[in-house]
Enzyme design. Sequence first.
Site, PDB file in Angstrom:
ATOM      1  N   SER A  19     -41.693 145.909 -45.834  1.00  0.00           N
ATOM      2  CA  SER A  19     -41.099 146.370 -47.099  1.00  0.00           C
ATOM      3  C   SER A  19     -41.968 145.885 -48.249  1.00  0.00           C
ATOM      4  O   SER A  19     -42.136 144.674 -48.451  1.00  0.00           O
ATOM      5  CB  SER A  19     -39.688 145.792 -47.246  1.00  0.00           C
ATOM      6  OG  SER A  19     -39.298 145.871 -48.600  1.00  0.00           O
ATOM      7  N   HIS A  44     -42.397 150.630 -45.610  1.00  0.00           N
ATOM      8  CA  HIS A  44     -41.015 150.784 -46.080  1.00  0.00           C
ATOM      9  C   HIS A  44     -40.970 150.592 -47.600  1.00  0.00           C
ATOM     10  O   HIS A  44     -41.446 149.582 -48.121  1.00  0.00           O
ATOM     11  CB  HIS A  44     -40.139 149.744 -45.382  1.00  0.00           C
ATOM     12  CG  HIS A  44     -38.677 149.873 -45.669  1.00  0.00           C
ATOM     13  ND1 HIS A  44     -37.854 150.766 -45.000  1.00  0.00           N
ATOM     14  CD2 HIS A  44     -37.875 149.230 -46.555  1.00  0.00           C
ATOM     15  CE1 HIS A  44     -36.614 150.646 -45.454  1.00  0.00           C
ATOM     16  NE2 HIS A  44     -36.598 149.727 -46.408  1.00  0.00           N
ATOM     17  N   ASP A  46     -38.521 150.556 -50.908  1.00  0.00           N
ATOM     18  CA  ASP A  46     -37.140 150.403 -51.357  1.00  0.00           C
ATOM     19  C   ASP A  46     -36.958 150.919 -52.771  1.00  0.00           C
ATOM     20  O   ASP A  46     -37.542 150.387 -53.722  1.00  0.00           O
ATOM     21  CB  ASP A  46     -36.747 148.923 -51.313  1.00  0.00           C
ATOM     22  CG  ASP A  46     -36.563 148.444 -49.885  1.00  0.00           C
ATOM     23  OD1 ASP A  46     -35.793 149.084 -49.142  1.00  0.00           O
ATOM     24  OD2 ASP A  46     -37.194 147.442 -49.511  1.00  0.00           O
ATOM     25  N   MET A  48     -34.290 151.552 -55.801  1.00  0.00           N
ATOM     26  CA  MET A  48     -32.977 151.129 -56.309  1.00  0.00           C
ATOM     27  C   MET A  48     -32.783 151.671 -57.720  1.00  0.00           C
ATOM     28  O   MET A  48     -33.729 151.659 -58.515  1.00  0.00           O
ATOM     29  CB  MET A  48     -32.905 149.602 -56.335  1.00  0.00           C
ATOM     30  CG  MET A  48     -33.207 148.960 -54.985  1.00  0.00           C
ATOM     31  SD  MET A  48     -33.003 147.178 -55.039  1.00  0.00           S
ATOM     32  CE  MET A  48     -33.696 146.735 -53.428  1.00  0.00           C
ATOM     33  N   HIS A  77     -36.478 154.355 -48.639  1.00  0.00           N
ATOM     34  CA  HIS A  77     -35.073 153.948 -48.501  1.00  0.00           C
ATOM     35  C   HIS A  77     -34.418 154.060 -49.878  1.00  0.00           C
ATOM     36  O   HIS A  77     -34.657 153.238 -50.754  1.00  0.00           O
ATOM     37  CB  HIS A  77     -35.056 152.501 -47.971  1.00  0.00           C
ATOM     38  CG  HIS A  77     -33.696 151.902 -47.857  1.00  0.00           C
ATOM     39  ND1 HIS A  77     -33.496 150.553 -47.665  1.00  0.00           N
ATOM     40  CD2 HIS A  77     -32.452 152.458 -47.896  1.00  0.00           C
ATOM     41  CE1 HIS A  77     -32.194 150.299 -47.600  1.00  0.00           C
ATOM     42  NE2 HIS A  77     -31.543 151.441 -47.748  1.00  0.00           N
ATOM     43  N   MET A  79     -31.637 153.584 -52.261  1.00  0.00           N
ATOM     44  CA  MET A  79     -30.384 152.872 -52.566  1.00  0.00           C
ATOM     45  C   MET A  79     -29.956 153.348 -53.949  1.00  0.00           C
ATOM     46  O   MET A  79     -30.098 152.648 -54.952  1.00  0.00           O
ATOM     47  CB  MET A  79     -30.629 151.356 -52.528  1.00  0.00           C
ATOM     48  CG  MET A  79     -30.757 150.835 -51.105  1.00  0.00           C
ATOM     49  SD  MET A  79     -31.552 149.220 -51.007  1.00  0.00           S
ATOM     50  CE  MET A  79     -33.274 149.730 -51.029  1.00  0.00           C
ATOM     51  N   MET A 148     -28.041 147.991 -42.512  1.00  0.00           N
ATOM     52  CA  MET A 148     -28.403 146.908 -43.435  1.00  0.00           C
ATOM     53  C   MET A 148     -27.925 145.583 -42.850  1.00  0.00           C
ATOM     54  O   MET A 148     -26.753 145.435 -42.502  1.00  0.00           O
ATOM     55  CB  MET A 148     -27.741 147.112 -44.803  1.00  0.00           C
ATOM     56  CG  MET A 148     -28.291 148.256 -45.634  1.00  0.00           C
ATOM     57  SD  MET A 148     -30.071 148.226 -45.936  1.00  0.00           S
ATOM     58  CE  MET A 148     -30.318 146.594 -46.673  1.00  0.00           C
ATOM     59  N   ASP A 186     -32.660 146.264 -41.487  1.00  0.00           N
ATOM     60  CA  ASP A 186     -33.311 145.967 -42.769  1.00  0.00           C
ATOM     61  C   ASP A 186     -32.613 144.813 -43.466  1.00  0.00           C
ATOM     62  O   ASP A 186     -31.445 144.923 -43.830  1.00  0.00           O
ATOM     63  CB  ASP A 186     -33.244 147.243 -43.629  1.00  0.00           C
ATOM     64  CG  ASP A 186     -33.965 147.109 -44.952  1.00  0.00           C
ATOM     65  OD1 ASP A 186     -34.579 146.067 -45.207  1.00  0.00           O
ATOM     66  OD2 ASP A 186     -33.910 148.078 -45.734  1.00  0.00           O
TER      67      ASP A 186
END
Length: 233
Positions: A19, A44, A46, A48, A77, A79, A148, A186
């Site tokens: 990540s 990966h 992330d 957000m 990913h 979120m 998660m 994760d």
Amino acid sequence: MARNPLNILDAKRILVAPSILAANFAELGNEITRVQKAGADIIHIDVMDGHFVPNLTLGPPLVQSIRKSSSLPFDVHLMVTNPKFFVKPFAEAGADHITFHVESADNIEDTIREIRSFGCSAGLSVRPKTQADKIIPYLDKIDLVLVMTVEPGFGGQSFMPDMLQKVRTIREAIKKLPKNIHLEVDGGIDTKNVFRVAEAGANMLVAGTSVFRAPDGAEAAIKQLKSVQRFLY
Ligand code: DX5
Ligand code: ZN
């Protein structure tokens, strides 16, 4: 643009997905090259939105700028509260795979269709408080489940061992499908808990801190994470 969706990778193989949240952002391109050379299988990323989780990270322009730093598949990913809106910009920026949350506000099947319309593979994720039965009805429509193992929002948190039972339940449900799909974990994954997550049924390991900040270097860390191959479900 040519895609490397995750459904072309073997779901019976331990795959390591560092990540980038734990990378040195001032050196992001070099950091990604470093973990690719060290044996990473996937990058990966992330995302957000400050609403679905109490943190903000990065957007499509950053993904586009790091696309040239790696030939590995980009695992995005999301979120975010409204994932469907973000599929197109991230796919156009270079995502190969997009995971969104079952707890998000958008229609799940519409969002999966939107992801596939760009040639990407599709994943669904569950937060720690969400039970496995919320995701099981969608298994035959997706390529990956992301469990998660920390509360989403921040890197560097401790692994939640209570999530192992959820991993087991979902792997058992996947075994009943006509095709195999990836089970990704994760949050807080490291060389100490990796044996337990592989044995429970996870084949794809997101690892931020334990790879990018490994005291003995990323190569040794990735090698150790992959050494649990023989215990995989
Ligand atoms: C948390 C993110 C994770 C996290 C992983 O919301 O989804 O990908 O950054 O980082 P570590 O491995 O440091 O827990
Ligand atoms: Zn993540």
